[in-house]
Design a protein around this motif. Structure first.
Motif, mmCIF file in Angstrom:
data_model
loop_
_atom_site.group_PDB
_atom_site.id
_atom_site.type_symbol
_atom_site.label_atom_id
_atom_site.label_comp_id
_atom_site.label_asym_id
_atom_site.label_seq_id
_atom_site.Cartn_x
_atom_site.Cartn_y
_atom_site.Cartn_z
ATOM 1 N N VAL A 152 2.174 1.921 -3.789
ATOM 2 C CA VAL A 152 1.095 2.250 -4.673
ATOM 3 C C VAL A 152 0.788 3.694 -4.335
ATOM 4 O O VAL A 152 0.738 4.369 -5.203
ATOM 5 C CB VAL A 152 0.040 1.136 -4.427
ATOM 6 C CG1 VAL A 152 -1.096 1.656 -5.462
ATOM 7 C CG2 VAL A 152 0.557 -0.125 -5.055
ATOM 8 N N LYS A 153 0.440 4.002 -3.048
ATOM 9 C CA LYS A 153 0.075 5.348 -2.612
ATOM 10 C C LYS A 153 1.270 6.329 -3.095
ATOM 11 O O LYS A 153 0.669 7.311 -3.679
ATOM 12 C CB LYS A 153 -0.049 5.353 -1.155
ATOM 13 C CG LYS A 153 -0.411 6.577 -0.593
ATOM 14 C CD LYS A 153 -0.249 6.774 1.003
ATOM 15 C CE LYS A 153 -0.717 8.020 1.584
ATOM 16 N NZ LYS A 153 -0.897 7.992 2.969
ATOM 17 N N ASN A 154 2.300 6.049 -2.980
ATOM 18 C CA ASN A 154 3.463 7.168 -3.337
ATOM 19 C C ASN A 154 3.583 7.127 -4.502
ATOM 20 O O ASN A 154 3.743 8.173 -5.347
ATOM 21 C CB ASN A 154 4.690 6.613 -2.445
ATOM 22 C CG ASN A 154 4.610 7.272 -0.962
ATOM 23 O OD1 ASN A 154 4.622 8.385 -0.741
ATOM 24 N ND2 ASN A 154 4.477 6.202 0.048
ATOM 25 N N ASP A 189 -7.956 1.277 -3.647
ATOM 26 C CA ASP A 189 -7.783 2.525 -2.657
ATOM 27 C C ASP A 189 -7.112 3.771 -3.381
ATOM 28 O O ASP A 189 -7.113 4.785 -2.877
ATOM 29 C CB ASP A 189 -6.977 2.014 -1.488
ATOM 30 C CG ASP A 189 -7.846 0.866 -0.709
ATOM 31 O OD1 ASP A 189 -8.934 0.998 -0.840
ATOM 32 O OD2 ASP A 189 -7.406 0.614 0.315
ATOM 33 N N ASN A 190 -6.559 3.453 -4.589
ATOM 34 C CA ASN A 190 -5.919 4.581 -5.161
ATOM 35 C C ASN A 190 -6.170 4.700 -6.740
ATOM 36 O O ASN A 190 -5.355 5.077 -7.321
ATOM 37 C CB ASN A 190 -4.144 4.501 -5.133
ATOM 38 C CG ASN A 190 -3.628 4.300 -3.632
ATOM 39 O OD1 ASN A 190 -3.344 5.393 -3.196
ATOM 40 N ND2 ASN A 190 -3.602 3.221 -3.000
ATOM 41 N N GLY A 191 -7.508 4.956 -6.740
ATOM 42 C CA GLY A 191 -8.032 5.286 -8.177
ATOM 43 C C GLY A 191 -8.469 4.093 -8.785
ATOM 44 O O GLY A 191 -9.257 4.326 -9.581
ATOM 45 N N ALA A 199 -4.913 -2.188 -2.489
ATOM 46 C CA ALA A 199 -3.975 -1.034 -2.598
ATOM 47 C C ALA A 199 -4.268 -0.270 -3.880
ATOM 48 O O ALA A 199 -4.594 1.187 -4.041
ATOM 49 C CB ALA A 199 -2.701 -1.277 -2.681
ATOM 50 N N PRO A 237 0.849 -1.109 0.076
ATOM 51 C CA PRO A 237 -0.062 0.069 -0.165
ATOM 52 C C PRO A 237 0.877 1.172 -0.073
ATOM 53 O O PRO A 237 0.445 2.468 -0.614
ATOM 54 C CB PRO A 237 -0.821 -0.072 1.162
ATOM 55 C CG PRO A 237 -0.104 -1.163 2.109
ATOM 56 C CD PRO A 237 0.488 -2.066 1.359
ATOM 57 N N LYS A 245 1.376 6.700 -6.947
ATOM 58 C CA LYS A 245 0.155 7.304 -7.321
ATOM 59 C C LYS A 245 0.390 8.916 -7.248
ATOM 60 O O LYS A 245 0.002 9.555 -8.111
ATOM 61 C CB LYS A 245 -1.223 6.929 -6.632
ATOM 62 C CG LYS A 245 -2.355 7.484 -6.868
ATOM 63 C CD LYS A 245 -2.624 7.197 -8.462
ATOM 64 C CE LYS A 245 -4.304 7.909 -8.778
ATOM 65 N NZ LYS A 245 -4.794 7.591 -10.152
ATOM 66 N N ARG A 246 0.944 9.146 -6.096
ATOM 67 C CA ARG A 246 1.184 10.564 -5.778
ATOM 68 C C ARG A 246 2.148 11.308 -6.672
ATOM 69 O O ARG A 246 2.012 12.484 -7.085
ATOM 70 C CB ARG A 246 1.765 10.646 -4.126
ATOM 71 C CG ARG A 246 1.901 12.048 -3.775
ATOM 72 C CD ARG A 246 2.184 12.177 -2.307
ATOM 73 N NE ARG A 246 3.404 11.283 -2.040
ATOM 74 C CZ ARG A 246 4.939 11.561 -1.991
ATOM 75 N NH1 ARG A 246 4.800 13.045 -2.270
ATOM 76 N NH2 ARG A 246 5.552 10.982 -1.648
#
Length: 454
Positions: free
Chosen positions: A242-244, A280-282, A277, A239, A246-247
């Protein structure tokens, strides 16, 4: 990605043959009654989604069965028919023991809590050495981040081989990936699919895991690269990556860590975590460039080639059902790939760790050409498949051997050589020095000194 849509109405016919007899014994002659039943089912509104190349990747049926027509033929009798009962063959299903372990070699990224690490050295010559389970003290290098000066990738530059698809909406984090009736297409593997230059990353420290804030700061330092390779699920890495990514508009080469010698990822749980993950990120799988299954386990004699093939097939099947259509492959050294062609045949693309530093003939100046030559050997062995170099680099400190001299200056020279030889499909090893590992003689005491960013 533009999609083509096919609309069809299908009539599906099937025939069932039922037999009955007054004698149930095996291998005996007796009267046999045969009844043939034909069933015709009409199904409307079948939607087949295809990509730009006309390859179907999803099928949906809208509506219910409209008609069912059944015709039963007259029964027929055959006298003195010999029927021999034949048992169904057992289906061999060997599942790789999927539990990431500590490896003391620079190009393996394990869980620092595990003892008795497995060791391998990636080079043109297969080799391995004993390792220490101790965690080394941090080492400071004079190399600076200016050693690799790559522009931040644009969304178009950081292209992925994965087909565009969305993760289905789910009501809770525990919701399993939706099943798909579509086949498991192999992704396109032409040169046009090449990923931008990437870098490898692990979240471990001498004391355990890097904090979420530290990981975010690390990703900020790595944003000049288009793809970030991770090795497993330890330290909540999936997670966080994937989160970073995406950012920062980056992509992730996700990795499933497998070993029989310590803690390992469970393939099904890994896929569920990755699915969550992404959702949760699009919800777009485009953020995942590919998925690697294991890292040098065949080279380390930790897994057999057949076990790795089984693991790759199992992972691909689960990922396809979850909506991911990008490349899935094992990661091995060149000797392991050349000696086990089944591994590259089972993989959608060939993923190889290639380290000039460990070869007796290579030096920093020839690093790029050395890796290109190794890639050519792999392509010849693997039927021309696309090859992705999942690790390559040069240490800043350690022991010299043959023509290889570790130093900050030689690391820069090797990186420049690799950049000149490759415009994509190569990952530099490693983003940062690995102070949690231990230097040892088999790695020329360079184990902790491969970081290219500081």
């Amino acid at each position: 990605m533009p999609l083509a849509l096919w609309l069809a109405s299908s009539r599906i016919s099937s025939g069932d043959i039922h037999t009955s007899s007054s004698d149930k014994s095996q291998g005996l002659k007796r009267d046999l009654a045969t009844e043939v039943t034909w069933t015709t089912v009409t199904i409307a509104n079948v939607y087949v989604y295809v990509d730009d190349n006309g390859v179907p990747y999803e099928t949906k049926t809208i509506g219910q069965v409209s008609t069912v027509d059944t015709t039963v033929t007259a029964s027929t009798f055959t006298t003195s028919t010999t029927v021999q009962a034949t048992p169904s063959p057992e289906r061999s299903s060997k599942t790789a023991d999927v539990t990431p372990s500590v490896s003391a070699i620079a190009h393996n990224a394990p869980n620092p809590a595990v003892t008795e690490p497995a060791v391998s050295i990636s080079s043109s010559v297969s080799s391995s050495s004993p390792a220490s389970s101790q965690i080394s003290t941090p080492v400071t290098s004079s190399a600076s981040s200016s050693l690799v000066a790559l522009p931040a990738p644009s969304s178009s530059a950081a292209s992925s081989a994965a087909l565009s698809s969305k993760v289905p909406e789910a009501s809770s984090a525990s919701t399993a990936p939706q099943q798909s009736a579509s086949p498991e297409p192999r992704p396109q593997t032409s040169a046009n699919d090449a990923w931008p230059i990437g870098v490898t990353y692990d979240p471990y420290t001498s004391n355990g895991c890097r904090s979420d804030q530290d990981v975010a700061q690390d990703f900020d330092k790595m944003k000049q690269f288009g793809v970030i390779r991770i090795y497993g699920s330890g330290c909540n890495m999936i997670p966080l990556a994937v989160k970073n990514a995406k950012r920062l508009n980056l992509k992730v080469l996700a990795g499933i860590w497998l070993t029989t010698r310590g803690s390992s990822d469970d393939i099904d749980q890994y896929i569920q975590t990755l699915f969550q993950a992404v959702r949760d990120n699009g919800g777009s799988w485009d953020i995942i460039a590919g998925v690697s299954v294991e890292n040098e386990r065949v080279n380390d004699k930790d897994e057999t080639a057949s076990a790795v093939v089984d693991a790759v097939n199992r992972a691909r099947s689960g990922l396809r059902k979850s909506g991911f259509n990008g490349p899935v492959a094992a990661v091995e050294t060149v000797p392991a790939i050349l000696g086990n062609p089944a591994v590259c045949q089972a993989s959608d693309v060939v993923m190889a760790n290639i380290h000039p530093f460990f070869d007796t003939h290579a030096n920093a100046e020839s690093a790029g050409q050395f890796v290109k030559d190794q890639v050519s050997q792999i392509k010849n062995q693997c039927g021309g498949k696309r090859v992705i170099v999942t690790e390559s680099g040069w240490p800043t400190a350690g022991d010299s051997h043959d023509n290889a001299v570790p130093s900050p200056a030689n690391q820069k020279t090797a990186i420049d050589s690799l950049n000149a030889a490759f415009s994509g499909d190569l990952f530099f090893f490693n983003a940062f020095d690995d102070a949690w590992k231990s230097d040892f003689q088999g790695s020329y005491n360079a184990e902790t000194h491969w970081g290219i960013l500081h």
